[in-house]
Design an enzyme around this catalytic site. Sequence first.
Site, mmCIF file in Angstrom:
data_model
loop_
_atom_site.group_PDB
_atom_site.id
_atom_site.type_symbol
_atom_site.label_atom_id
_atom_site.label_comp_id
_atom_site.label_asym_id
_atom_site.label_seq_id
_atom_site.Cartn_x
_atom_site.Cartn_y
_atom_site.Cartn_z
ATOM 1 N N ARG A 208 0.860 -1.192 0.000
ATOM 2 C CA ARG A 208 0.000 0.000 0.000
ATOM 3 C C ARG A 208 0.890 1.234 0.000
ATOM 4 N NH1 ARG A 208 -0.716 2.415 5.289
ATOM 5 N NH2 ARG A 208 -2.607 3.404 4.559
ATOM 6 N N ASN A 210 1.274 5.137 1.463
ATOM 7 C CA ASN A 210 0.782 6.118 2.426
ATOM 8 C C ASN A 210 1.473 7.438 2.100
ATOM 9 O OD1 ASN A 210 -0.825 6.831 4.642
ATOM 10 N ND2 ASN A 210 0.987 6.879 5.955
HETATM 11 C C1 HEM Z 1 1.662 -4.076 9.676
HETATM 12 C C2 HEM Z 1 2.386 -3.065 9.527
HETATM 13 C C3 HEM Z 1 2.045 -1.666 9.905
HETATM 14 C C4 HEM Z 1 2.738 -0.911 10.774
HETATM 15 C C5 HEM Z 1 3.977 -1.339 11.552
HETATM 16 C C6 HEM Z 1 2.110 0.380 10.829
HETATM 17 C C7 HEM Z 1 2.535 1.414 11.630
HETATM 18 C C8 HEM Z 1 1.985 2.674 11.645
HETATM 19 C C9 HEM Z 1 2.430 3.747 12.483
HETATM 20 C C10 HEM Z 1 3.509 3.629 13.546
HETATM 21 C C11 HEM Z 1 1.704 4.835 12.188
HETATM 22 C C12 HEM Z 1 1.861 6.228 12.827
HETATM 23 C C13 HEM Z 1 0.994 6.329 14.055
HETATM 24 C C14 HEM Z 1 1.396 7.534 14.892
HETATM 25 O O1 HEM Z 1 0.977 8.654 14.581
HETATM 26 O O2 HEM Z 1 2.126 7.341 15.867
HETATM 27 C C15 HEM Z 1 0.790 4.457 11.153
HETATM 28 C C16 HEM Z 1 -0.103 5.295 10.559
HETATM 29 C C17 HEM Z 1 -1.081 4.847 9.715
HETATM 30 N N1 HEM Z 1 -1.314 3.528 9.345
HETATM 31 FE FE1 HEM Z 1 -0.197 1.950 9.709
HETATM 32 N N2 HEM Z 1 1.045 0.410 9.990
HETATM 33 C C18 HEM Z 1 0.965 -0.828 9.394
HETATM 34 C C19 HEM Z 1 0.054 -1.246 8.474
HETATM 35 C C20 HEM Z 1 -1.003 -0.490 8.085
HETATM 36 C C21 HEM Z 1 -2.017 -0.952 7.177
HETATM 37 C C22 HEM Z 1 -2.082 -2.317 6.496
HETATM 38 C C23 HEM Z 1 -2.878 0.057 7.025
HETATM 39 C C24 HEM Z 1 -4.097 -0.003 6.158
HETATM 40 C C25 HEM Z 1 -5.092 0.747 6.226
HETATM 41 C C26 HEM Z 1 -2.403 1.185 7.845
HETATM 42 C C27 HEM Z 1 -2.981 2.412 7.949
HETATM 43 C C28 HEM Z 1 -2.410 3.530 8.519
HETATM 44 C C29 HEM Z 1 -2.873 4.893 8.336
HETATM 45 C C30 HEM Z 1 -4.052 5.332 7.475
HETATM 46 C C31 HEM Z 1 -2.045 5.713 9.084
HETATM 47 C C32 HEM Z 1 -2.119 7.238 9.159
HETATM 48 C C33 HEM Z 1 -1.105 7.791 8.212
HETATM 49 C C34 HEM Z 1 -1.233 9.277 7.918
HETATM 50 O O3 HEM Z 1 -2.311 9.859 7.976
HETATM 51 O O4 HEM Z 1 -0.203 9.857 7.502
HETATM 52 N N3 HEM Z 1 -1.263 0.802 8.468
HETATM 53 N N4 HEM Z 1 0.988 3.126 10.848
#
Ligand code: HEM
Length: 327
Positions: A208, A210
């Site tokens: 994906r 981001n």
């Molecule tokens: C499995 C591995 C993944 C890890 C280790 C991970 C880790 C993280 C972390 C650490 C954050 C930042 C949170 C903060 O503000 O402290 C984040 C943001 C986010 N993650 Fe994940 N994530 C993973 C997978 C996914 C998946 C599969 C999705 C699918 C929807 C997702 C959706 C999001 C979204 C939408 C954000 C907000 C990003 C933004 O608005 O810039 N994540 N993720």
Amino acid sequence: MTEEKVKHIDTRPLIERFPFPFKADSYRYSNNAESLIPSFVLDVTPEYFHEISEKRRVLDSRNEQAFQSFPHSMDAQWELLEMIIDEMTERFPTFFSVKKMDDLWTFQNHLLKEKYTFVFGDSTTLPYEPLDFIGRHVQEDLVYLANRDGDLYMDAGQLCFPANWSIAFNLGMTFTEFHSPVPFTDRGFIEKVRNFLLRMEPGKPFTRLNWTITVEHILDTFPENYDEWGPKKEKITTENIGELVHLRVEDQRLFRLPKSNGILFSIHTSLLPIEELQKNEEWLTRFYHVLTDLPDHIAQYKGFLSYKDKMIQYLEEILQKKAGVLK
Ligand code: HEM
């Protein structure tokens, strides 16, 4: 890089190979994970030398901030090292090679002219823990999630280019816990994503994109050094916005590991000054519409609410100029 080496990588200008993240004129949080075909962890790009030197600078000066692990992740770290070395050497044999004599391995990084001999499975024979070692040779950040008690835990990771989060803070958290700062409007959403990941099978990876916004070409945007990069948004003016403000895109990939049953989460980060979007009018127009339509709570979380309107105005002026020229 020499010409012979360059032919193995995509050397087109960044604007032609940038992973533009928007598929529509509107952006909302959704599970945008898709099957990853072909199933590769790595990309080697012309930014290799710069990014490896940035990674090593961060790791050498602030190692505890950028690499963390639990002792019980060691077998999984060796599994990751093997998976990554095998991919590096099979896909980019002129850049990287390995000789395996039973457990005695000699790994060479020909780009950096480095050679290491170690005993596979014996961490005392490496200069760093296995994940910290191999992460120093690839542009991707590498996070290991353990699958335990029906949940996913962040058990190890080398994270040098975070979009404002840190492995030092998140180590040991569950998938739901480390996503808790994200302002999802549907609170059940992240559990649904976690359940989807728990069903992942070996050999069927996902990917994906981001995105966020970063001021200046800065990759190491940790919460811990916010004082260095955060105040830069105060410098934005209508004159310098196109050059200072960067679209930051993460190419994220997810792999189920067959031995440990954990998940590898890799992140390859790219930064593009928004003035470059002038070179692709479709992307410029789409980005303008996305920003115009973006809810404030998402812009606030991503850290650019204070200059969102300035960006919209900048893009609008370019679009108007282009329309004027076309008339
Ligand atoms: C499995 C591995 C993944 C890890 C280790 C991970 C880790 C993280 C972390 C650490 C954050 C930042 C949170 C903060 O503000 O402290 C984040 C943001 C986010 N993650 Fe994940 N994530 C993973 C997978 C996914 C998946 C599969 C999705 C699918 C929807 C997702 C959706 C999001 C979204 C939408 C954000 C907000 C990003 C933004 O608005 O810039 N994540 N993720």
